[in-house]
Design a protein around this motif. Structure first.
Motif, PDB file in Angstrom:
ATOM      1  N   CYS A 363       0.860  -1.190   0.000  1.00 34.73           N
ATOM      2  CA  CYS A 363       0.000   0.000   0.000  1.00 34.73           C
ATOM      3  C   CYS A 363       0.896   1.239   0.000  1.00 34.73           C
ATOM      4  CB  CYS A 363      -0.909  -0.014   1.230  1.00 34.73           C
ATOM      5  SG  CYS A 363      -1.971   1.440   1.372  1.00 34.73           S
ATOM      6  N   PRO A 364       1.232   1.786  -1.179  1.00 42.23           N
ATOM      7  CA  PRO A 364       2.086   2.972  -1.233  1.00 42.23           C
ATOM      8  C   PRO A 364       1.448   4.159  -0.503  1.00 42.23           C
ATOM      9  CG  PRO A 364       1.881   1.949  -3.392  1.00 42.23           C
ATOM     10  CD  PRO A 364       0.850   1.307  -2.520  1.00 42.23           C
ATOM     11  N   ILE A 365       2.281   4.970   0.145  1.00 38.61           N
ATOM     12  CA  ILE A 365       1.752   6.098   0.919  1.00 38.61           C
ATOM     13  C   ILE A 365       2.092   7.440   0.288  1.00 38.61           C
ATOM     14  CG2 ILE A 365       1.785   4.826   3.106  1.00 38.61           C
ATOM     15  CD1 ILE A 365       4.399   6.436   3.757  1.00 38.61           C
ATOM     16  N   PHE A 366       2.573   7.436  -0.958  1.00 41.23           N
ATOM     17  CA  PHE A 366       3.009   8.690  -1.583  1.00 41.23           C
ATOM     18  C   PHE A 366       1.873   9.715  -1.623  1.00 41.23           C
ATOM     19  CE2 PHE A 366       3.757  11.576  -5.113  1.00 41.23           C
ATOM     20  CZ  PHE A 366       5.069  11.937  -4.918  1.00 41.23           C
ATOM     21  N   ASP A 367       0.719   9.305  -2.093  1.00 43.35           N
ATOM     22  CA  ASP A 367      -0.403  10.257  -2.199  1.00 43.35           C
ATOM     23  C   ASP A 367      -0.828  10.780  -0.834  1.00 43.35           C
ATOM     24  OD1 ASP A 367      -0.392   9.919  -4.921  1.00 43.35           O
ATOM     25  OD2 ASP A 367      -2.114   8.540  -4.969  1.00 43.35           O
ATOM     26  N   ALA A 368      -0.825   9.903   0.174  1.00 46.39           N
ATOM     27  CA  ALA A 368      -1.224  10.317   1.523  1.00 46.39           C
ATOM     28  C   ALA A 368      -0.242  11.347   2.083  1.00 46.39           C
ATOM     29  CB  ALA A 368      -1.310   9.112   2.447  1.00 46.39           C
ATOM     30  N   VAL A 369       1.049  11.082   1.933  1.00 40.45           N
ATOM     31  CA  VAL A 369       2.062  11.994   2.450  1.00 40.45           C
ATOM     32  C   VAL A 369       2.003  13.333   1.726  1.00 40.45           C
ATOM     33  CG1 VAL A 369       4.557  12.390   2.668  1.00 40.45           C
ATOM     34  CG2 VAL A 369       3.596  10.146   3.217  1.00 40.45           C
ATOM     35  N   GLU A 370       1.895  13.265   0.407  1.00 41.60           N
ATOM     36  CA  GLU A 370       1.850  14.526  -0.359  1.00 41.60           C
ATOM     37  C   GLU A 370       0.593  15.324  -0.026  1.00 41.60           C
ATOM     38  OE1 GLU A 370       4.477  15.704  -2.159  1.00 41.60           O
ATOM     39  OE2 GLU A 370       5.269  13.985  -1.042  1.00 41.60           O
ATOM     40  N   GLY A 371      -0.508  14.632   0.217  1.00 40.60           N
ATOM     41  CA  GLY A 371      -1.735  15.332   0.594  1.00 40.60           C
ATOM     42  C   GLY A 371      -1.577  16.071   1.905  1.00 40.60           C
ATOM     43  N   ILE A 372      -0.945  15.427   2.865  1.00 41.48           N
ATOM     44  CA  ILE A 372      -0.734  16.074   4.166  1.00 41.48           C
ATOM     45  C   ILE A 372       0.240  17.246   4.016  1.00 41.48           C
ATOM     46  CG2 ILE A 372       0.193  15.726   6.501  1.00 41.48           C
ATOM     47  CD1 ILE A 372      -0.764  12.797   6.270  1.00 41.48           C
ATOM     48  N   ARG A 373       1.306  17.023   3.269  1.00 38.20           N
ATOM     49  CA  ARG A 373       2.283  18.104   3.085  1.00 38.20           C
ATOM     50  C   ARG A 373       1.657  19.295   2.369  1.00 38.20           C
ATOM     51  NH1 ARG A 373       8.051  15.482   1.365  1.00 38.20           N
ATOM     52  NH2 ARG A 373       8.612  17.684   1.503  1.00 38.20           N
ATOM     53  N   HIS A 374       0.795  19.014   1.387  1.00 39.53           N
ATOM     54  CA  HIS A 374       0.107  20.098   0.679  1.00 39.53           C
ATOM     55  C   HIS A 374      -0.802  20.869   1.635  1.00 39.53           C
ATOM     56  CE1 HIS A 374      -1.770  22.208  -2.662  1.00 39.53           C
ATOM     57  NE2 HIS A 374      -2.975  21.893  -2.148  1.00 39.53           N
ATOM     58  N   THR A 375      -1.476  20.130   2.505  1.00 39.73           N
ATOM     59  CA  THR A 375      -2.367  20.776   3.471  1.00 39.73           C
ATOM     60  C   THR A 375      -1.584  21.651   4.446  1.00 39.73           C
ATOM     61  OG1 THR A 375      -3.908  18.908   3.357  1.00 39.73           O
ATOM     62  CG2 THR A 375      -4.052  20.326   5.304  1.00 39.73           C
ATOM     63  N   LEU A 376      -0.385  21.210   4.807  1.00 34.82           N
ATOM     64  CA  LEU A 376       0.403  21.931   5.795  1.00 34.82           C
ATOM     65  C   LEU A 376       1.253  23.044   5.211  1.00 34.82           C
ATOM     66  CD1 LEU A 376       1.650  18.894   7.943  1.00 34.82           C
ATOM     67  CD2 LEU A 376       0.048  20.665   8.680  1.00 34.82           C
TER      68      LEU A 376
END
Length: 563
Positions: A363-376
């Motif tokens: 389960c790659p987490i790239f999209d999840a991490v980038e989404g959080i970083r974009h939000t922050l």
């Protein structure tokens, strides 16, 4: 305790006539079994089953572990108002068992207080009871919070021998057994719930040998077995001769009804035909971890467990323990790669999952991490990247694992070791997210030894060799290695064992040959990470001093290491 219960006399003629055993022997059944905390109804039924089985096998006396009726340690269940009634009702259900003496560990509640006790049951009647005298209040024990101190010695006569009763800690002190000897005891029966720690069985044997020789008394020593929260009881029940030699010994970490026959005339036990295999240091550690996880998961009602598999040695060893504890069909491995995850890690994680035949998902987490970083991003206001971004990766993985747990009802087990937990080399709500940490009390240097031990058990290694040999890394940034932030694990663990397990101070550790600056750095990391450890999942205790109930420090304090 009233005087008339101090020396009950049991008439053995009825049961002796129903067996073909000589009249001048007494056979003891040592009921080494797991009695689950709080499950009084099931525990008493297990006692019934074991008593009838022991009687069928020719036993005269069956001995159960300390507080077996309620389970150990019951903690604040001892404060429940309904406890006394439940215990009395449970004991009364054993009244129809004839022709065998039952010595039952139970909590005794009356107008004098609450006691850690042993009841003598015979042919439907309680012939007497004994209250534990020495109440341990150190390490994992806090019996003085719950129990009142017993003050009387208790002996009972049976088939020509006088039997004295003790409970666990009583035997570690020289006075209770000496007093029983003075009052005429021919043999000691000791009920125990002695938790496992490394090499504890050797210490028990040394203690029993010393006590038996000092008093010229044989000893029946019955210990509990099985996992309870962060504790594991390893059994190892024994019948010890008056000269200190072990006549019978039960296997470790297993339920066992062990029979030992005493010759009344010589006061000697018959010798065991075949003693159990002795366990190496790594073997007993590994078995303790397996039992601890197995019983926690099974008795907590989870249908399975989820492991975040990284390709590193900690998660590899954790997966092995999980499969050995629960079976491959109950273990679900999830690999959650990000851009810093190496191809080697992906290959090794998949290889191990296939080797152990567990369900394996990537389960790659790239999209999840980038989404959080974009939000922050607007909130960070172009601040330079640091460990915050690394921790986002760990926390994204925690979110994935906990979501799977919520959806499918499996327990997330974490993979952090004692070295990392000690110095805070872990992420709150990230790799610390979960319900049980299998390696919580296992130092990193011990992780390597346990991984090699597990591989030696099979012709084909279950952990790929390069997982053991390549430098450890959290893989949260390019080319990251653990030793970028930490000293070599052999050095680190040496300092940590001195500071945590042996309670040594700053100067004492330096005097052992460690660098002063490194010692100060490590101690500061340990002390500053207390708040993290308080929020970490529980894990099986195997060392002399584990994090958790055994080591409790204030989160905010100004203690100086060089004071």
């Amino acid at each position: 305790m009233s005087k008339d219960t101090d020396n009950p006399n049991l008439n053995p003629s009825h049961e002796a006539s129903k067996t073909n055993k000589p009249q001048d022997t007494v056979t003891f059944a040592l009921a080494q079994s797991h009695f689950l905390v709080g499950d009084i109804a099931t525990n008493v039924e297990k006692m019934r089953t074991l008593a009838l089985q022991a009687r069928e096998q020719g036993a005269d006396v069956i001995v159960f572990p300390e507080l077996a009726l309620l389970g150990y340690p019951p903690q604040d269940l001892l404060l429940r108002p309904s406890l006394s009634g439940r215990v009395k009702s449970a004991l009364s259900t054993l009244s129809d068992i004839d022709d065998i003496v039952m010595i039952v560990g139970y909590p005794h509640v009356d107008h004098h207080g609450t006691f850690n006790s042993a009841a003598i049951l015979h042919n439907g009647h309680q012939k007497g009871f004994y209250h534990k005298q020495m109440l341990p209040n150190y390490g994992v024990f806090d019996e003085r919070r719950y129990f009142d101190k017993g003050r009387n010695q208790v002996l009972f006569d049976y088939k020509g021998i006088t039997i004295g009763l003790l409970i666990c800690e009583d035997l570690w002190d020289k006075n209770p057994i000496a007093e029983l000897k003075k009052q005429g005891a021919d043999l000691i029966v000791s009920l125990n719930a002695s938790p496992f720690e490394i090499e504890k069985q050797n210490n028990r044997k040394a203690m029993l040998a010393k006590r038996s020789r000092e008093n010229n008394l044989p000893i029946v020593y019955v210990n509990a077995v099985g996992g309870q929260d962060d504790l594991v009881f390893d059994g190892g029940s024994m019948a010890v001769q008056a000269d200190g030699s072990v006549a019978h010994e039960a296997p470790r970490f297993m339920n066992q009804l062990l029979l030992a026959t005493l010759d009344v005339k010589t006061a000697k036990f018959n010798n065991q035909a075949k003693a159990p295999l002795s366990l190496s240091r790594e073997s007993e550690m590994y078995q303790a971890l397996v039992v601890g996880l197995r019983d926690y998961v099974n008795h907590s009602g989870f249908s399975g467990i989820i492991v975040g598999l990284s390709g590193g040695i900690d998660s590899a060893l954790t997966l092995c323990i999980a499969v050995d504890a629960l079976g491959a069909d109950k273990v679900y491995a999830v690999m959650m790669p990000y851009e810093y995850t190496s191809q080697i890690s992906l290959e090794d994680a998949q290889a191990q999952a296939r080797r152990l035949n567990v369900s394996y998902t990537v389960c790659p987490i790239f999209d999840a991490v980038e989404g959080i970083r974009h939000t922050l991003a607007p909130l960070f206001n172009k601040s330079p990247a640091d460990t915050t971004e690394e921790n986002i990766q760990a926390r994204a993985r925690g979110v994935v694992l906990m979501a799977l747990s919520n959806k499918f009802g499996h327990l997330v087990i974490t993979t952090g070791n004692k070295s990392e937990l000690a110095v805070g080399y872990s992420t709150l709500y990230g790799d610390m997210a979960g319900g049980f940490d299998v390696l919580k009390d296992v130092y990193k240097s011990q992780v390597y030894k346990l991984a090699s031990y597990r591989n030696r058990l099979e012709d084909t290694p279950v952990i790929p060799e390069r997982v053991i040999t390549r430098p450890p890394s959290a893989e949260l940034r390019p080319d990251q290695k653990d030793q970028d932030s930490l000293p070599d694990y052999d050095v680190l663990d040496g300092i940590l064992m001195s500071y945590i397990d042996e309670d040594m101070g700053y100067q004492e550790i330096i005097d052992k040959g460690f660098d002063a600056e490194m010692v100060a750095k490590v101690i500061k990391m340990v002390d500053n990470s207390e708040y993290k450890r308080l929020q970490s999942p529980i894990g099986t205790k195997i060392s002399h001093k584990a994090f958790g109930r055994e080591r409790r420090y204030p989160l905010v304090n100004k203690w100086s290491i060089k004071g």
